[in-house]
Design a protein around this motif. Structure first.
Motif, PDB file in Angstrom:
ATOM      1  N   ASP A 175       0.918  -1.011   0.054  1.00  0.00           N
ATOM      2  CA  ASP A 175       0.011   0.152  -0.072  1.00  0.00           C
ATOM      3  C   ASP A 175       0.927   1.410   0.021  1.00  0.00           C
ATOM      4  OD1 ASP A 175      -1.327   2.103   1.086  1.00  0.00           O
ATOM      5  OD2 ASP A 175      -3.225   0.830   1.339  1.00  0.00           O
ATOM      6  N   VAL A 176       1.063   2.013  -1.125  1.00  0.00           N
ATOM      7  CA  VAL A 176       1.928   3.202  -1.212  1.00  0.00           C
ATOM      8  C   VAL A 176       1.373   4.183  -0.338  1.00  0.00           C
ATOM      9  CG1 VAL A 176       2.534   4.925  -2.805  1.00  0.00           C
ATOM     10  CG2 VAL A 176       2.417   2.711  -3.672  1.00  0.00           C
ATOM     11  N   LYS A 177       0.325   4.631  -0.237  1.00  0.00           N
ATOM     12  CA  LYS A 177      -0.214   5.462   0.548  1.00  0.00           C
ATOM     13  C   LYS A 177       0.060   5.202   2.179  1.00  0.00           C
ATOM     14  CE  LYS A 177      -4.310   8.156   1.868  1.00  0.00           C
ATOM     15  NZ  LYS A 177      -5.745   8.446   1.413  1.00  0.00           N
ATOM     16  N   LYS A 178      -0.086   3.930   2.520  1.00  0.00           N
ATOM     17  CA  LYS A 178       0.276   3.749   4.070  1.00  0.00           C
ATOM     18  C   LYS A 178       2.021   3.997   4.173  1.00  0.00           C
ATOM     19  CE  LYS A 178      -0.080   0.028   7.395  1.00  0.00           C
ATOM     20  NZ  LYS A 178      -0.441  -1.396   7.742  1.00  0.00           N
ATOM     21  N   ALA A 179       2.595   3.344   3.132  1.00  0.00           N
ATOM     22  CA  ALA A 179       3.938   3.324   3.348  1.00  0.00           C
ATOM     23  C   ALA A 179       4.620   4.956   3.299  1.00  0.00           C
ATOM     24  CB  ALA A 179       4.717   2.768   1.924  1.00  0.00           C
ATOM     25  N   ARG A 180       3.981   5.614   2.425  1.00  0.00           N
ATOM     26  CA  ARG A 180       4.258   7.204   2.432  1.00  0.00           C
ATOM     27  C   ARG A 180       3.987   7.776   3.736  1.00  0.00           C
ATOM     28  NH1 ARG A 180       3.045  11.584  -1.992  1.00  0.00           N
ATOM     29  NH2 ARG A 180       2.881  13.391  -0.513  1.00  0.00           N
ATOM     30  N   ALA A 181       2.878   7.289   4.292  1.00  0.00           N
ATOM     31  CA  ALA A 181       2.488   7.825   5.735  1.00  0.00           C
ATOM     32  C   ALA A 181       3.491   7.603   6.906  1.00  0.00           C
ATOM     33  CB  ALA A 181       1.088   7.550   6.260  1.00  0.00           C
ATOM     34  N   THR A 182       3.980   6.138   6.853  1.00  0.00           N
ATOM     35  CA  THR A 182       4.872   5.840   7.532  1.00  0.00           C
ATOM     36  C   THR A 182       5.972   6.463   7.658  1.00  0.00           C
ATOM     37  OG1 THR A 182       3.713   3.397   7.628  1.00  0.00           O
ATOM     38  CG2 THR A 182       6.149   3.610   8.182  1.00  0.00           C
ATOM     39  N   PHE A 183       6.614   6.628   6.329  1.00  0.00           N
ATOM     40  CA  PHE A 183       8.083   7.062   6.051  1.00  0.00           C
ATOM     41  C   PHE A 183       7.872   8.750   6.566  1.00  0.00           C
ATOM     42  CE2 PHE A 183       8.619   3.978   2.584  1.00  0.00           C
ATOM     43  CZ  PHE A 183       9.547   3.266   3.389  1.00  0.00           C
ATOM     44  N   VAL A 184       6.837   9.312   6.142  1.00  0.00           N
ATOM     45  CA  VAL A 184       7.057  10.658   6.595  1.00  0.00           C
ATOM     46  C   VAL A 184       6.794  10.847   8.113  1.00  0.00           C
ATOM     47  CG1 VAL A 184       5.229  12.940   6.769  1.00  0.00           C
ATOM     48  CG2 VAL A 184       5.738  11.733   4.379  1.00  0.00           C
ATOM     49  N   ALA A 185       6.031   9.969   9.063  1.00  0.00           N
ATOM     50  CA  ALA A 185       6.231  10.107  10.421  1.00  0.00           C
ATOM     51  C   ALA A 185       7.712   9.771  10.757  1.00  0.00           C
ATOM     52  CB  ALA A 185       5.029   8.959  10.657  1.00  0.00           C
ATOM     53  N   LEU A 186       8.056   8.805  10.318  1.00  0.00           N
ATOM     54  CA  LEU A 186       9.502   8.784  10.755  1.00  0.00           C
ATOM     55  C   LEU A 186      10.532   9.802  10.604  1.00  0.00           C
ATOM     56  CD1 LEU A 186      11.799   5.394  10.038  1.00  0.00           C
ATOM     57  CD2 LEU A 186      12.606   7.758   9.881  1.00  0.00           C
TER      58      LEU A 186
END
Length: 244
Positions: free
Chosen positions: A1-12
Motif C-alpha cells: 500500500d503506497v499511501k500507507k508506506a508514504r505515511a509511515t516514512f513521513v512520520a518517521l
C-alpha cells in the motif's frame, strides 16, 4: 500500500531524534513515491536529507547534482543550489562543485566565496594557462572584495608558480606597499628592474634602494641598488646623495 508506506516514512522523518540511517532509508524510499511534477518541494527536501546523510561520496555527488538541477531551474530557488554544491566541496566531486559554484557566487554577489572558489579550482584544473587565468581572476576579485592581504598572497602565488611579468608586478606592488609587506616589495622591485626597459631601470633601483634604507634597514641591499642605479644613470642625484 503506497499511501500507507508514504505515511509511515513521513512520520518517521517527523519523529524527534530519528536515527540518521533510518532517516536516510526513508528519504530514499520517498523519492520513489513522490511525483516530481507535482511534489517538487517534497522531492527537494528528500534530496537535501540524502545529501546531508549519505556516506558514499559518489551517491552524495549524484544526489547533490540532482538537487542543484532542481534549484537552478527556478529563479526563486537558484540561490539554494549553492548549498547543494557546497556539500560536495570536501568530496571527490570538489572540482565539479567549484565549477558550478563560480557562476552562482557571481550571480549572488558573494565576492569572497567567488575568489576562494576560483583559487581552489586553479589547483585542480589541467593546463597552466587555465590555472593562471583563474588565479589572476581570483586576485582581482579579492581586491574588489577589499581583502588586499588575500589579493597580495594570490599575486605572490602567481609569480612563484608562473614567473614574474610586468603585468603581475604592476598589480602586486601597490598591494604590498599598502600592506607594508616590505620584504615582498623588495623582491618584486628587483624582478621589476629586470623586466623594464633600460631607461626605466635607474628609477626602479633608486626606489629599491630607498626602500632598503627606510623600511628594511638593509644597508647592503641599499648600496647595491644605488650603485646599479648609478651604473645606468651616473647623474642620478638621489642615488649619489644616498651613497655619500
Amino acid at each position: 500500500d503506497v499511501k500507507k508506506a508514504r505515511a509511515t516514512f513521513v512520520a518517521l522523518l517527523a519523529a524527534e531524534g530519528a536515527d540518521p540511517a533510518a532517516t536516510l532509508r526513508a528519504s530514499r524510499a520517498l523519492l520513489d513515491i513522490y511525483d516530481p511534477a507535482r511534489e517538487g518541494a517534497a522531492v527537494a527536501e528528500a534530496l537535501e536529507r540524502i545529501v546531508r546523510l549519505e556516506p558514499d561520496d559518489d551517491l552524495r555527488q549524484e544526489t547533490a547534482e540532482r538537487l542543484a538541477a532542481i534549484y537552478e531551474g527556478s529563479d526563486a530557488l537558484r540561490p539554494k543550489a549553492i548549498g547543494a554544491w557546497e556539500a560536495l566541496l570536501e568530496t571527490r566531486g570538489r572540482r565539479r562543485a567549484l565549477e558550478a559554484l563560480i557562476p552562482l557566487y557571481e550571480q549572488a554577489g558573494r565576492t569572497v566565496e567567488l575568489a576562494r572558489a576560483l583559487d581552489g579550482l586553479a589547483a585542480l584544473v589541467d593546463g597552466p594557462g587555465h590555472a593562471r587565468e583563474l588565479l589572476l581572476r581570483a586576485a582581482q576579485v579579492y581586491g574588489e572584495a577589499g581583502d588586499t592581504v588575500a589579493a597580495a598572497s594570490t599575486y605572490r602565488a602567481l609569480v612563484q608558480r608562473f614567473g614574474a611579468t610586468r603585468e603581475l608586478l604592476d598589480l602586486w606592488m601597490p598591494l604590498l606597499e599598502a600592506g607594508k609587506q616590505w620584504d615582498d616589495l623588495a623582491t618584486a622591485l628587483a624582478e621589476h628592474a629586470r623586466l623594464v626597459p633600460p631607461a626605466e631601470r635607474p628609477g626602479v633601483y633608486n626606489r629599491l634602494g630607498q626602500l632598503a634604507l627606510a623600511r628594511l634597514r638593509n644597508v647592503t641591499l641599499a648600496v647595491d641598488s644605488f650603485r646599479r642605479c648609478l651604473e645606468l644613470a651616473p647623474d642620478d642625484k638621489a642615488a649619489r646623495s644616498a651613497l655619500e
